[in-house]
Design an enzyme around this catalytic site. Structure first.
Site, PDB file in Angstrom:
ATOM      1  CE  LYS A  11      -3.866  -2.256   2.469  1.00 18.52           C
ATOM      2  NZ  LYS A  11      -4.683  -2.271   3.710  1.00 18.52           N
ATOM      3  CG  PHE A  61     -13.385   1.877   8.140  1.00 19.79           C
ATOM      4  CD1 PHE A  61     -12.987   1.204   6.997  1.00 19.79           C
ATOM      5  CD2 PHE A  61     -14.111   1.177   9.101  1.00 19.79           C
ATOM      6  CE1 PHE A  61     -13.291  -0.136   6.815  1.00 19.79           C
ATOM      7  CE2 PHE A  61     -14.418  -0.166   8.928  1.00 19.79           C
ATOM      8  CZ  PHE A  61     -14.014  -0.830   7.766  1.00 19.79           C
ATOM      9  NE  ARG A  99      -5.950 -12.375   5.977  1.00 27.35           N
ATOM     10  CZ  ARG A  99      -6.746 -11.308   6.017  1.00 27.35           C
ATOM     11  NH1 ARG A  99      -6.709 -10.405   5.037  1.00 27.35           N
ATOM     12  NH2 ARG A  99      -7.561 -11.114   7.017  1.00 27.35           N
ATOM     13  NE  ARG A 119      -2.410  -5.812   7.291  1.00 26.54           N
ATOM     14  CZ  ARG A 119      -3.560  -6.391   6.976  1.00 26.54           C
ATOM     15  NH1 ARG A 119      -4.119  -7.269   7.793  1.00 26.54           N
ATOM     16  NH2 ARG A 119      -4.156  -6.102   5.836  1.00 26.54           N
ATOM     17  CG  HIS A 144      -5.324  -6.465   0.091  1.00 21.32           C
ATOM     18  ND1 HIS A 144      -6.504  -6.641   0.771  1.00 21.32           N
ATOM     19  CD2 HIS A 144      -5.343  -7.373  -0.919  1.00 21.32           C
ATOM     20  CE1 HIS A 144      -7.213  -7.594   0.200  1.00 21.32           C
ATOM     21  NE2 HIS A 144      -6.519  -8.057  -0.833  1.00 21.32           N
TER      22      HIS A 144
HETATM   23  P1  GTP Z   1      -6.967  -5.935   3.792  1.00 21.86           P
HETATM   24  O1  GTP Z   1      -5.885  -6.928   3.570  1.00 21.86           O
HETATM   25  O2  GTP Z   1      -6.537  -4.497   3.542  1.00 21.86           O
HETATM   26  O3  GTP Z   1      -8.245  -6.301   3.082  1.00 21.86           O
HETATM   27  O4  GTP Z   1      -7.236  -5.988   5.375  1.00 21.86           O
HETATM   28  P2  GTP Z   1      -7.947  -7.148   6.189  1.00 21.86           P
HETATM   29  O5  GTP Z   1      -8.428  -8.227   5.277  1.00 21.86           O
HETATM   30  O6  GTP Z   1      -7.046  -7.507   7.296  1.00 21.86           O
HETATM   31  O7  GTP Z   1      -9.186  -6.350   6.794  1.00 21.86           O
HETATM   32  P3  GTP Z   1     -10.578  -5.989   6.113  1.00 21.86           P
HETATM   33  O8  GTP Z   1     -10.693  -6.562   4.740  1.00 21.86           O
HETATM   34  O9  GTP Z   1     -11.632  -6.287   7.100  1.00 21.86           O
HETATM   35  O10 GTP Z   1     -10.458  -4.396   6.005  1.00 21.86           O
HETATM   36  C1  GTP Z   1      -9.883  -3.743   4.876  1.00 21.86           C
HETATM   37  C2  GTP Z   1      -9.184  -2.491   5.382  1.00 21.86           C
HETATM   38  O11 GTP Z   1     -10.156  -1.635   5.969  1.00 21.86           O
HETATM   39  C3  GTP Z   1      -8.159  -2.746   6.477  1.00 21.86           C
HETATM   40  O12 GTP Z   1      -6.875  -3.006   5.946  1.00 21.86           O
HETATM   41  C4  GTP Z   1      -8.181  -1.471   7.263  1.00 21.86           C
HETATM   42  O13 GTP Z   1      -7.338  -0.478   6.677  1.00 21.86           O
HETATM   43  C5  GTP Z   1      -9.630  -1.023   7.127  1.00 21.86           C
HETATM   44  N1  GTP Z   1     -10.444  -1.473   8.267  1.00 21.86           N
HETATM   45  C6  GTP Z   1     -10.987  -2.682   8.486  1.00 21.86           C
HETATM   46  N2  GTP Z   1     -11.681  -2.728   9.634  1.00 21.86           N
HETATM   47  C7  GTP Z   1     -11.587  -1.495  10.155  1.00 21.86           C
HETATM   48  C8  GTP Z   1     -12.105  -0.900  11.346  1.00 21.86           C
HETATM   49  O14 GTP Z   1     -12.797  -1.514  12.153  1.00 21.86           O
HETATM   50  N3  GTP Z   1     -11.782   0.413  11.546  1.00 21.86           N
HETATM   51  C9  GTP Z   1     -11.013   1.119  10.679  1.00 21.86           C
HETATM   52  N4  GTP Z   1     -10.758   2.381  10.946  1.00 21.86           N
HETATM   53  N5  GTP Z   1     -10.518   0.590   9.550  1.00 21.86           N
HETATM   54  C10 GTP Z   1     -10.790  -0.698   9.298  1.00 21.86           C
HETATM   55 MG    MG Z   2      -9.582  -7.854   3.565  1.00 19.34          MG
END
Ligand code: GTP
Ligand code: MG
Length: 242
Positions: A11, A61, A99, A119, A144
């Site tokens: 990112k 968000f 992951r 992370r 991601h």
């Molecule tokens: P990605 O690999 O980026 O998809 O992250 P993830 O799979 O670990 O999490 P998810 O797909 O649920 O969320 C995508 C992105 O949204 C995350 O990387 C965060 O930047 C943001 N995000 C997810 N959940 C939250 C939350 O509860 N609060 C905030 N502020 N951001 C969130």
């Molecule tokens: Mg995700």
């Protein structure tokens, strides 16, 4: 065991902080047994950002998440520096391996519970919206990683054309375009329209599922939302996004 593929995005915060080399070495074949199947530098436009994070639409968000992946938060005044690196990794257990190395979504949780994951290098930043939403914290978490095999297929097809990938490493069915397909305002045409973008010409190889969507949408006069997930990758790096 089945060979899997997964999508990684490095990112804008990771690119800005020069963490790319560190991340790539953690994922290297030496450490993980995973191989590159595709890799590109991408200037992310809004349609691709919105399709990528479609599941989060409507959440508090979401607007900042879209700006984040578009690079607008980390390069406010220099749009030409807004980039991500998109990678398809292939290998046994690829989705879980990536992951696990990424760690928890929230960088604070990563630091507390999974030291050593990527992370842990992220940031949790307070946001005070001016549009009526309550204050919240955004998560700048460097990469991601697809969460499941199904998500990986959707995301790889969203970011990569078959020809962006090594020929022997395309896991999903492809087909040959039989017509021209032009995209304009969420509609597809087989004849050129002013200001349209040509997605495919006859003989081009595309994901079979994309061709099926294009064929189904030809002649539809109302805007077709499904088309956006097909068109987004063809509009990548086309021009500087707003
Ligand atoms: P990605 O690999 O980026 O998809 O992250 P993830 O799979 O670990 O999490 P998810 O797909 O649920 O969320 C995508 C992105 O949204 C995350 O990387 C965060 O930047 C943001 N995000 C997810 N959940 C939250 C939350 O509860 N609060 C905030 N502020 N951001 C969130
Ligand atoms: Mg995700």
């Amino acid at each position: 065991m089945q060979l899997e593929q997964t999508l990684v995005l490095i990112k804008p915060d990771a690119l800005k902080n020069s963490s790319t080399g560190y991340i790539l070495s953690l994922f290297s074949e030496l450490h993980t047994g995973l191989r590159f199947a595709g890799l590109k530098v991408a200037h992310v436009h809004r349609m691709l950002a919105e399709e990528h994070y479609a599941e989060h639409k409507g959440k508090i968000f979401y607007p900042e998440l879209i700006d984040y992946i578009m690079g607008k938060l980390h390069h406010q005044d220099s749009p030409d520096r807004r980039r991500v690196i998109a990678i398809v990794y292939e290998g046994h257990d690829a989705v879980r391996k990536v992951r696990d190395l990424a760690g928890p979504t929230d960088p604070n949780t990563a630091r507390e519970e999974k030291p050593g994951t990527i992370r842990t290098l992220g940031a949790v930043i307070p946001v005070t919206p001016t549009d009526g939403r309550p204050p919240f914290h955004r998560m700048d978490n460097l990469i991601h990683a697809s969460a499941t095999l199904q998500e990986a297929e959707r995301e790889i097809k969203l970011w990569f054309k078959p020809n962006d990938m090594v020929p022997g490493m395309r896991h999903f069915p492809t087909a040959e375009a039989a017509e021209h397909y032009y995209f304009l305002n969420d509609r597809v045409y087989t004849c050129h329209k002013p200001n349209s973008t040509c997605l495919l010409t006859p003989g081009d190889i595309a994901w079979k599922s994309d061709i099926e969507i294009l064929e189904a949408c030809v002649g539809q006069e109302s805007p077709q939302v499904l088309l956006r997930c097909v068109a987004a990758k063809y509009l990548l790096n086309y021009r500087i996004a707003e």
